[in-house]
Design a protein around this motif. Structure first.
Motif, PDB file in Angstrom:
ATOM      1  N   TYR A 150     -12.467  -4.335  -0.111  1.00  0.00           N
ATOM      2  CA  TYR A 150     -11.488  -4.623  -1.154  1.00  0.00           C
ATOM      3  C   TYR A 150     -11.453  -6.075  -1.606  1.00  0.00           C
ATOM      4  CZ  TYR A 150      -9.951  -0.062   0.469  1.00  0.00           C
ATOM      5  OH  TYR A 150      -9.919   1.252   0.842  1.00  0.00           O
ATOM      6  N   GLN A 151     -11.924  -6.984  -0.774  1.00  0.00           N
ATOM      7  CA  GLN A 151     -11.894  -8.400  -1.150  1.00  0.00           C
ATOM      8  C   GLN A 151     -13.273  -8.968  -1.449  1.00  0.00           C
ATOM      9  OE1 GLN A 151      -9.696 -10.286   2.089  1.00  0.00           O
ATOM     10  NE2 GLN A 151      -7.766  -9.963   1.031  1.00  0.00           N
ATOM     11  N   GLN A 152     -14.307  -8.367  -0.868  1.00  0.00           N
ATOM     12  CA  GLN A 152     -15.659  -8.886  -1.067  1.00  0.00           C
ATOM     13  C   GLN A 152     -16.559  -7.909  -1.809  1.00  0.00           C
ATOM     14  OE1 GLN A 152     -17.222 -10.313   2.689  1.00  0.00           O
ATOM     15  NE2 GLN A 152     -15.371 -11.470   3.152  1.00  0.00           N
ATOM     16  N   SER A 153     -15.977  -6.811  -2.294  1.00  0.00           N
ATOM     17  CA  SER A 153     -16.722  -5.810  -3.071  1.00  0.00           C
ATOM     18  C   SER A 153     -18.000  -5.376  -2.358  1.00  0.00           C
ATOM     19  CB  SER A 153     -17.066  -6.360  -4.475  1.00  0.00           C
ATOM     20  OG  SER A 153     -15.899  -6.672  -5.187  1.00  0.00           O
TER      21      SER A 153
ATOM     22  N   LYS B  79      -2.844  -5.425  -6.060  1.00  0.00           N
ATOM     23  CA  LYS B  79      -2.288  -4.095  -5.857  1.00  0.00           C
ATOM     24  C   LYS B  79      -3.322  -3.159  -5.237  1.00  0.00           C
ATOM     25  CE  LYS B  79       1.271  -4.163  -9.471  1.00  0.00           C
ATOM     26  NZ  LYS B  79       1.819  -3.469 -10.668  1.00  0.00           N
ATOM     27  N   ASP B  80      -4.563  -3.244  -5.718  1.00  0.00           N
ATOM     28  CA  ASP B  80      -5.609  -2.374  -5.170  1.00  0.00           C
ATOM     29  C   ASP B  80      -5.884  -2.687  -3.710  1.00  0.00           C
ATOM     30  OD1 ASP B  80      -5.932  -0.943  -7.486  1.00  0.00           O
ATOM     31  OD2 ASP B  80      -7.657  -2.100  -8.201  1.00  0.00           O
ATOM     32  N   GLU B  81      -5.806  -3.949  -3.331  1.00  0.00           N
ATOM     33  CA  GLU B  81      -6.029  -4.322  -1.937  1.00  0.00           C
ATOM     34  C   GLU B  81      -4.920  -3.765  -1.038  1.00  0.00           C
ATOM     35  OE1 GLU B  81      -8.353  -8.483  -3.059  1.00  0.00           O
ATOM     36  OE2 GLU B  81      -6.353  -8.557  -2.163  1.00  0.00           O
ATOM     37  N   ILE B  82      -3.693  -3.857  -1.501  1.00  0.00           N
ATOM     38  CA  ILE B  82      -2.575  -3.320  -0.715  1.00  0.00           C
ATOM     39  C   ILE B  82      -2.655  -1.798  -0.636  1.00  0.00           C
ATOM     40  CG2 ILE B  82      -0.070  -2.997  -0.689  1.00  0.00           C
ATOM     41  CD1 ILE B  82       0.215  -5.848  -1.716  1.00  0.00           C
ATOM     42  N   LYS B  83      -2.982  -1.154  -1.742  1.00  0.00           N
ATOM     43  CA  LYS B  83      -3.123   0.301  -1.727  1.00  0.00           C
ATOM     44  C   LYS B  83      -4.248   0.728  -0.783  1.00  0.00           C
ATOM     45  CE  LYS B  83      -2.862   2.411  -5.769  1.00  0.00           C
ATOM     46  NZ  LYS B  83      -3.033   2.686  -7.229  1.00  0.00           N
ATOM     47  N   GLY B  84      -5.342  -0.030  -0.785  1.00  0.00           N
ATOM     48  CA  GLY B  84      -6.445   0.273   0.129  1.00  0.00           C
ATOM     49  C   GLY B  84      -6.026   0.120   1.582  1.00  0.00           C
ATOM     50  N   TRP B  85      -5.228  -0.911   1.853  1.00  0.00           N
ATOM     51  CA  TRP B  85      -4.734  -1.124   3.216  1.00  0.00           C
ATOM     52  C   TRP B  85      -3.818   0.022   3.641  1.00  0.00           C
ATOM     53  CZ3 TRP B  85       0.279  -1.926   5.118  1.00  0.00           C
ATOM     54  CH2 TRP B  85       0.345  -2.300   6.470  1.00  0.00           C
ATOM     55  N   VAL B  86      -2.897   0.408   2.778  1.00  0.00           N
ATOM     56  CA  VAL B  86      -1.968   1.493   3.096  1.00  0.00           C
ATOM     57  C   VAL B  86      -2.728   2.796   3.343  1.00  0.00           C
ATOM     58  CG1 VAL B  86      -0.107   2.945   2.177  1.00  0.00           C
ATOM     59  CG2 VAL B  86      -0.018   0.460   1.874  1.00  0.00           C
ATOM     60  N   ALA B  87      -3.714   3.088   2.503  1.00  0.00           N
ATOM     61  CA  ALA B  87      -4.476   4.331   2.634  1.00  0.00           C
ATOM     62  C   ALA B  87      -5.265   4.371   3.938  1.00  0.00           C
ATOM     63  CB  ALA B  87      -5.419   4.491   1.446  1.00  0.00           C
ATOM     64  N   ASN B  88      -5.888   3.260   4.292  1.00  0.00           N
ATOM     65  CA  ASN B  88      -6.691   3.236   5.512  1.00  0.00           C
ATOM     66  C   ASN B  88      -5.829   3.172   6.762  1.00  0.00           C
ATOM     67  OD1 ASN B  88      -9.886   2.892   5.196  1.00  0.00           O
ATOM     68  ND2 ASN B  88      -8.860   2.076   3.376  1.00  0.00           N
ATOM     69  N   ARG B  89      -4.763   2.434   6.687  1.00  0.00           N
ATOM     70  CA  ARG B  89      -3.878   2.322   7.841  1.00  0.00           C
ATOM     71  C   ARG B  89      -3.206   3.663   8.147  1.00  0.00           C
ATOM     72  NH1 ARG B  89      -2.683  -1.464  12.060  1.00  0.00           N
ATOM     73  NH2 ARG B  89      -0.669  -0.785  12.852  1.00  0.00           N
ATOM     74  N   PHE B  90      -3.065   4.502   7.132  1.00  0.00           N
ATOM     75  CA  PHE B  90      -2.472   5.821   7.380  1.00  0.00           C
ATOM     76  C   PHE B  90      -3.301   6.620   8.378  1.00  0.00           C
ATOM     77  CE2 PHE B  90      -2.111  10.393   6.457  1.00  0.00           C
ATOM     78  CZ  PHE B  90      -0.774  10.572   6.753  1.00  0.00           C
ATOM     79  N   TYR B  91      -4.618   6.460   8.325  1.00  0.00           N
ATOM     80  CA  TYR B  91      -5.471   7.184   9.277  1.00  0.00           C
ATOM     81  C   TYR B  91      -5.142   6.769  10.710  1.00  0.00           C
ATOM     82  CZ  TYR B  91      -9.578   9.275  11.430  1.00  0.00           C
ATOM     83  OH  TYR B  91     -10.409  10.027  12.233  1.00  0.00           O
ATOM     84  N   TYR B  92      -4.862   5.495  10.892  1.00  0.00           N
ATOM     85  CA  TYR B  92      -4.450   5.007  12.212  1.00  0.00           C
ATOM     86  C   TYR B  92      -3.101   5.599  12.599  1.00  0.00           C
ATOM     87  CZ  TYR B  92      -2.844   1.683  15.789  1.00  0.00           C
ATOM     88  OH  TYR B  92      -2.353   1.117  16.932  1.00  0.00           O
TER      89      TYR B  92
ATOM     90  N   PRO C 199      -7.389 -12.942   8.343  1.00  0.00           N
ATOM     91  CA  PRO C 199      -7.260 -13.463   6.972  1.00  0.00           C
ATOM     92  C   PRO C 199      -6.715 -12.451   5.969  1.00  0.00           C
ATOM     93  CG  PRO C 199      -9.317 -14.220   7.938  1.00  0.00           C
ATOM     94  CD  PRO C 199      -8.715 -13.257   8.927  1.00  0.00           C
ATOM     95  N   PHE C 200      -7.060 -11.174   6.118  1.00  0.00           N
ATOM     96  CA  PHE C 200      -6.545 -10.155   5.204  1.00  0.00           C
ATOM     97  C   PHE C 200      -5.026 -10.063   5.318  1.00  0.00           C
ATOM     98  CE2 PHE C 200      -5.456  -6.098   3.432  1.00  0.00           C
ATOM     99  CZ  PHE C 200      -6.445  -5.789   2.500  1.00  0.00           C
ATOM    100  N   HIS C 201      -4.537 -10.042   6.549  1.00  0.00           N
ATOM    101  CA  HIS C 201      -3.085  -9.937   6.730  1.00  0.00           C
ATOM    102  C   HIS C 201      -2.376 -11.209   6.283  1.00  0.00           C
ATOM    103  CE1 HIS C 201       0.881  -9.780   8.617  1.00  0.00           C
ATOM    104  NE2 HIS C 201       0.759  -8.489   8.436  1.00  0.00           N
TER     105      HIS C 201
END
Length: 255
Positions: free
Chosen positions: A228-231, A37-50, A25-27
């Motif tokens: 990011y979506q459910q706080s 914007k915050d959700e996308i930034k959070g995704w980019v930041a976390n996906r970078f670790y991968y 659902p997130f994707h």
């Protein structure tokens, strides 16, 4: 039990695409421009670790592999992500850092793993540790999620340029690079898997390994959904809304 034919086995491997994280659902929300914007930034930041962990995973596979021809081909995956000395084309990690800049993230914050959620870290570390401990054929099999990757890379190129024009277009080079690289990687990884896992029990083991990797990718998005979506990021009930920016979460151990 009788072994599946090579064609049947490949079909069953490819059928696992039903569980690829493109269906999370997130994707889906990100694809349709429904993420903030915050959700996308959070995704980019976390996906970078991968992304930053992929060459470490591939180095572990090489370290366990005594087949010279396999190593010659597999080492390209490390170069794809780390880049090569003297090459004008940046590696995947640098390309992802450019994506971070394109969405307004600080390069050093990404390198410092400042926003990585515990659930994402645990999932990625489990993948790397599996590659270190498994035999190289098992670890190679886990990389077969690349079979489903070109679709998701194209999806991001198409949807972000249309739905999220605030993202700088020059930050999308990672997805362009991976369109061809993923297809090449699939051919090699699939060959290894089809050649090595020949008996029925071994074939079922391969399917379970691939499901393990799919579980990792899905679990990463589950963590991001909560945060990011459910706080409901870890400790948010204790610290409050700003928990993600307070950097309470651990930065990794035994590195």
């Amino acid at each position: 039990m009788q072994a599946w034919t090579r064609e049947q086995f490949e079909h069953k491997l490819r059928d696992k695409g039903r569980f690829y994280h493109i269906h999370h659902p997130f994707h889906i929300a990100m694809h349709y421009g429904e993420c903030s914007k915050d959700e996308i930034k959070g995704w980019v930041a976390n996906r970078f670790y991968y992304q930053a962990s992929i060459p470490i995973k591939d180095a572990a596979i090489l370290a366990n592999c005594r087949d010279m021809e396999t190593r010659r081909l597999w080492v390209q995956r490390i170069l794809d992500h780390d880049g090569s000395v003297g090459e004008k084309t940046l590696g995947g990690i640098e390309a992802w850092l450019s994506l971070g800049d394109a969405v307004g993230l600080d390069r050093q914050d990404l390198l410092d793993e400042k926003f990585v959620l515990p659930g994402v870290r645990f999932a990625v570390d489990a993948y790397v540790n599996f590659a270190k401990k498994a035999n190289w054929q098992q670890a190679a099999c886990s990389s077969l999620t690349a079979m489903f990757a070109p679709e998701i890379h194209q999806s991001r190129l198409d949807s972000w340029t249309k739905n999220d024009p605030w993202i700088k277009s020059d930050g999308l080079s990672y997805f362009q690079l991976r369109l061809s690289q993923a297809r090449r990687d699939v051919n090699h990884g699939l060959q290894i898997t089809l050649d090595h896992f020949t008996g029925r029990k071994a074939q079922e083991e391969a399917l379970n390994i691939l499901q393990f990797k799919l579980d990792i990718l899905w679990s990463m998005l589950d963590s991001m959904t909560l945060a990011y979506q459910q706080s409901s990021a870890p400790y948010q009930q204790v610290v409050g809304q700003d928990v993600i920016n307070n950097h309470i979460h651990h930065r990794g151990v035994f590195k």
